[in-house]
Write an enzyme that holds these catalytic residues in place. Structure first.
Site, PDB file in Angstrom:
ATOM      1  N   ASP A 237       0.852  -1.195   0.000  1.00  0.00           N
ATOM      2  CA  ASP A 237       0.000   0.000   0.000  1.00  0.00           C
ATOM      3  C   ASP A 237       0.894   1.253   0.000  1.00  0.00           C
ATOM      4  OD1 ASP A 237      -2.474   1.249   0.068  1.00  0.00           O
ATOM      5  OD2 ASP A 237      -2.681   1.146   2.246  1.00  0.00           O
TER       6      ASP A 237
ATOM      7  N   HIS B 186      -8.546   8.550   4.516  1.00  0.00           N
ATOM      8  CA  HIS B 186      -8.131   7.459   5.403  1.00  0.00           C
ATOM      9  C   HIS B 186      -8.554   7.777   6.830  1.00  0.00           C
ATOM     10  CE1 HIS B 186      -4.745   6.882   2.291  1.00  0.00           C
ATOM     11  NE2 HIS B 186      -5.608   5.913   2.131  1.00  0.00           N
ATOM     12  N   GLY B 187      -8.739   6.754   7.637  1.00  0.00           N
ATOM     13  CA  GLY B 187      -9.050   6.957   9.050  1.00  0.00           C
ATOM     14  C   GLY B 187     -10.550   6.973   9.291  1.00  0.00           C
TER      15      GLY B 187
HETATM   16  P1  13P Z   1      -9.234   3.254   5.864  1.00  0.00           P
HETATM   17  O1  13P Z   1      -8.112   3.257   6.859  1.00  0.00           O
HETATM   18  O2  13P Z   1     -10.088   4.459   5.955  1.00  0.00           O
HETATM   19  O3  13P Z   1     -10.013   1.974   5.917  1.00  0.00           O
HETATM   20  O4  13P Z   1      -8.571   3.338   4.424  1.00  0.00           O
HETATM   21  C1  13P Z   1      -7.743   2.299   3.994  1.00  0.00           C
HETATM   22  C2  13P Z   1      -6.957   2.662   2.798  1.00  0.00           C
HETATM   23  O5  13P Z   1      -7.405   3.366   1.924  1.00  0.00           O
HETATM   24  C3  13P Z   1      -5.609   2.083   2.699  1.00  0.00           C
HETATM   25  O6  13P Z   1      -4.899   2.574   1.611  1.00  0.00           O
END
Ligand code: 13P
Length: 286
Positions: free
Chosen positions: A82, A179-180
């Site tokens: 990622d 994210h988050g």
């Molecule tokens: P979340 O942490 O909001 O689930 O997002 C995950 C993400 O996009 C990882 O690249």
């Protein structure tokens, strides 16, 4: 089916308009639990590692775990790095056997991002691996990568040119996602996904999956978000499940680590299976 290239998973999902959960794991227990959910639901799954996880566990240990745990697995699975701005980590993971990487050069000017993404695509191809690209930072810090500032969205023309010129296999546009934990349900620009898909045909990665509604998932997946990223939900499930069990252990003065692992694994597997069901990929294993 076993370990397959990322493109095989996302291209099928895109063609049949279902989403594949791309879940960030943090250790051996969460890796095993996510794989167990995919097997239980007869679904393809993408396992993701952040750069922080690669650094904390080490690439050679992670890949050994991955190979041991996916040996003989009967559903299609793929290992993805990622958000990675660090070319050295990309090179290391590709050499060790990751199936794909997200080269995150979203903080660089688009032209420099494009120049380097072309190099990363060539490097990945030499390993039979695939690349996700992005030109706008997804809002929110994820495992020390990213920023809480809104990033400027590029034009459709710039996005299409980036996808076509770089040769990326998956594209991650910013559509109002983050994210988050969302403080309120975000407004997402689904039209942007439709426009990019119509112009390029490339599957889209939906970041910031934790906290989106079923309606948002269904709409965005139907528009071409074939890869749906979830990280925060796993971290929260993992930590709160540990906490609940340990509180009980303290109350009972009973300290048995394997019972803790079993309890947490069941919760993480149920969480992952829930997303698999919501994204419509259950029963889609080939
Ligand atoms: P979340 O942490 O909001 O689930 O997002 C995950 C993400 O996009 C990882 O690249």
């Amino acid at each position: 089916m076993g370990v397959v290239p990322l493109k095989e998973i996302v291209d099928r999902a895109m063609a049949e308009r279902y989403g594949v959960a791309a879940i960030n794991i943090v250790n051996d227990l969460t890796l095993e639990s996510v794989l167990a959910a995919a097997v239980e639901r007869r679904s393809p799954v993408i396992v993701q590692t952040s750069v922080k996880t690669v650094r904390s566990i080490r690439a050679d240990v992670l890949i050994a775990m991955w190979k041991a745990m996916t040996a003989g697995i009967e559903v299609p699975v793929s290992l993805h790095l990622d958000h990675c701005p660090d070319r050295a980590v990309i090179t290391e993971c590709l050499a060790k056997g990751w199936n794909s990487v997200l080269f995150d050069a979203s903080l660089l000017p688009v032209e420099e991002n494009l120049r380097q993404t072309i190099e990363v695509v060539a490097e990945a191809r030499a390993h039979g691996a695939h690349v996700e690209g992005e030109i706008e930072a997804i809002k929110g810090v994820e495992d020390d990568v990213g920023s809480d500032e809104d990033s400027r969205r590029q034009s459709l023309e710039t996005s299409v040119r980036f996808v076509e010129t770089s040769g990326v296999d998956v594209f991650a546009p910013s559509i109002g996602n983050a994210h988050g934990v969302y403080s309120a349900t975000p407004h997402l620009d689904g039209q942007r996904v439709s426009d990019i898909v119509a112009a390029t045909g490339v599957p889209i990665a939906l970041h910031g999956g934790t906290g989106l509604t079923d309606e948002q998932f269904t709409d965005l997946i139907s528009r071409g978000c074939a890869k749906v990223n979830v990280s925060t939900a796993l971290k929260v499930t993992y930590m709160t499940s540990n906490l609940a069990f340990l509180r009980q252990a303290e109350e009972n003065d009973k300290w048995d680590p394997p019972s803790l692992f079993k309890h947490v694994a069941a919760d993480v597997t149920a969480m992952a299976a829930g997303y698999i069901d919501r994204f419509g990929s259950a029963g889609r294993a080939w």
